[in-house]
Design an enzyme around this catalytic site. Structure first.
Site, PDB file in Angstrom:
ATOM      1  N   SER A 182     -37.609 -29.491   7.540  1.00  0.00           N
ATOM      2  CA  SER A 182     -36.350 -29.861   6.890  1.00  0.00           C
ATOM      3  C   SER A 182     -35.375 -30.307   7.967  1.00  0.00           C
ATOM      4  O   SER A 182     -35.465 -29.867   9.127  1.00  0.00           O
ATOM      5  CB  SER A 182     -35.758 -28.661   6.144  1.00  0.00           C
ATOM      6  OG  SER A 182     -34.417 -28.919   5.736  1.00  0.00           O
TER       7      SER A 182
ATOM      8  N   TYR B  96     -33.179 -20.009   6.252  1.00  0.00           N
ATOM      9  CA  TYR B  96     -33.769 -21.329   6.004  1.00  0.00           C
ATOM     10  C   TYR B  96     -33.815 -22.195   7.272  1.00  0.00           C
ATOM     11  O   TYR B  96     -34.891 -22.683   7.647  1.00  0.00           O
ATOM     12  CB  TYR B  96     -33.031 -22.047   4.871  1.00  0.00           C
ATOM     13  CG  TYR B  96     -33.740 -23.302   4.424  1.00  0.00           C
ATOM     14  CD1 TYR B  96     -34.924 -23.232   3.692  1.00  0.00           C
ATOM     15  CD2 TYR B  96     -33.234 -24.562   4.733  1.00  0.00           C
ATOM     16  CE1 TYR B  96     -35.583 -24.370   3.286  1.00  0.00           C
ATOM     17  CE2 TYR B  96     -33.888 -25.712   4.328  1.00  0.00           C
ATOM     18  CZ  TYR B  96     -35.058 -25.605   3.600  1.00  0.00           C
ATOM     19  OH  TYR B  96     -35.724 -26.746   3.204  1.00  0.00           O
TER      20      TYR B  96
END
Length: 269
Positions: free
Chosen positions: A153, A166
């Site tokens: 990501s 995350y």
């Protein structure tokens, strides 16, 4: 073009998280599986939600492709082994692995985050990719080489995320990719990472994305065009195919230019 195969005809690929939850659009895993099949690959659609993976298989076969469904939890070594064995038992080889499974994980800073949820988030986002590679690499070696694509990501490349888990886990995926690329080059296995930006998928939609939030996300890039799972899937198909034969250890943002700028276009005028 000597030695380059543009498509994936007769190759075998595993896509984890190949299902797509009900909702608007298509998830990264389903898009990747469909586009790999369109390029000629035979695809193992692996997912913990059998019904979601089965729908992906149905969509592939409706277009004339070949696929099978493998239900499994990629945080469990025995399930990872079984997913790889499903590919080799059916088609006798394995050429590509797409490590697509990931979750947002728990909220909070280092002071706030729940420790059990933190451990589970790392297990899903990082350890699962190691486990799938553990069983996929020997099968790829036996096939003469292959390609692994890990889905990271842009949060793993930049700061500013409101929660710790995350971006930490996705940053780990980035450097795990580089390490794997070195480890498995001798076996002719290329390992690359795709870092999607703020694509709009059913998972994002289910997370409570308002129209206003969706529009703000669209504007946070150079192109100011909303991305989808198909954009990520197209990059996956490229990195699994012969046209990327000279690429390994690379980190590829698919983000409409979000990571290329320090300021948004309207802030630069």
């Amino acid at each position: 073009m000597d030695g380059i195969a543009e498509d994936l005809q007769d190759k075998v690929a595993i896509v984890t998280g190949a299902g797509s939850r009900p909702g608007e659009g298509v998830g990264n895993g389903r898009a990747a599986a469909i586009l790999l099949a369109r390029a000629g690959a035979r695809v193992v659609c692996a997912d913990s939600m059998a019904a979601w993976a089965e729908e992906t298989r149905r969509m592939i076969e409706a277009e004339g492709g070949e696929a099978l469904t493998a239900e499994g939890d990629v945080t469990r070594p025995e399930d990872c082994k079984r997913i790889v064995e499903a590919a080799t038992a059916r088609w006798g080889r394995l050429d590509a692995l797409v490590n697509n499974v990931g979750i947002g994980g728990p909220p909070g800073t280092a002071e706030e985050v729940d420790l059990e949820a933190w451990a589970q988030g790392l297990l899903v986002n990082v350890t699962s990719m190691m486990l799938m590679a553990k069983y996929a690499v020997p099968a790829m070696r036996a096939s003469g080489g292959g390609a692994i694509v890990n889905i990271g990501s842009v949060a793993g490349l930049r700061g500013g995320h409101p929660h710790l888990l995350y971006p930490t886990s996705k940053g780990a995926v980035v450097n795990m990719t580089r390490a794997m690329a070195v480890h498995h080059a001798k076996d002719r296995i290329r390992v690359n990472c795709i870092c999607p930006g703020m694509v709009y998928t059913p998972m994002v939609q289910k997370g409570g994305m308002t129209p206003e939030m969706r529009e703000a996300r669209r504007k946070r890039s150079i192109l100011q065009v909303e991305g989808s799972g198909w954009d990520v899937g197209a990059a996956v198909a490229f990195l699994c195919g012969g046209n990327s034969r000279w690429m390994t250890g690379t980190i590829v943002p698919v983000d409409a230019g979000t990571t290329a700028i320090a300021a948004l276009p309207d802030e630069m005028r």
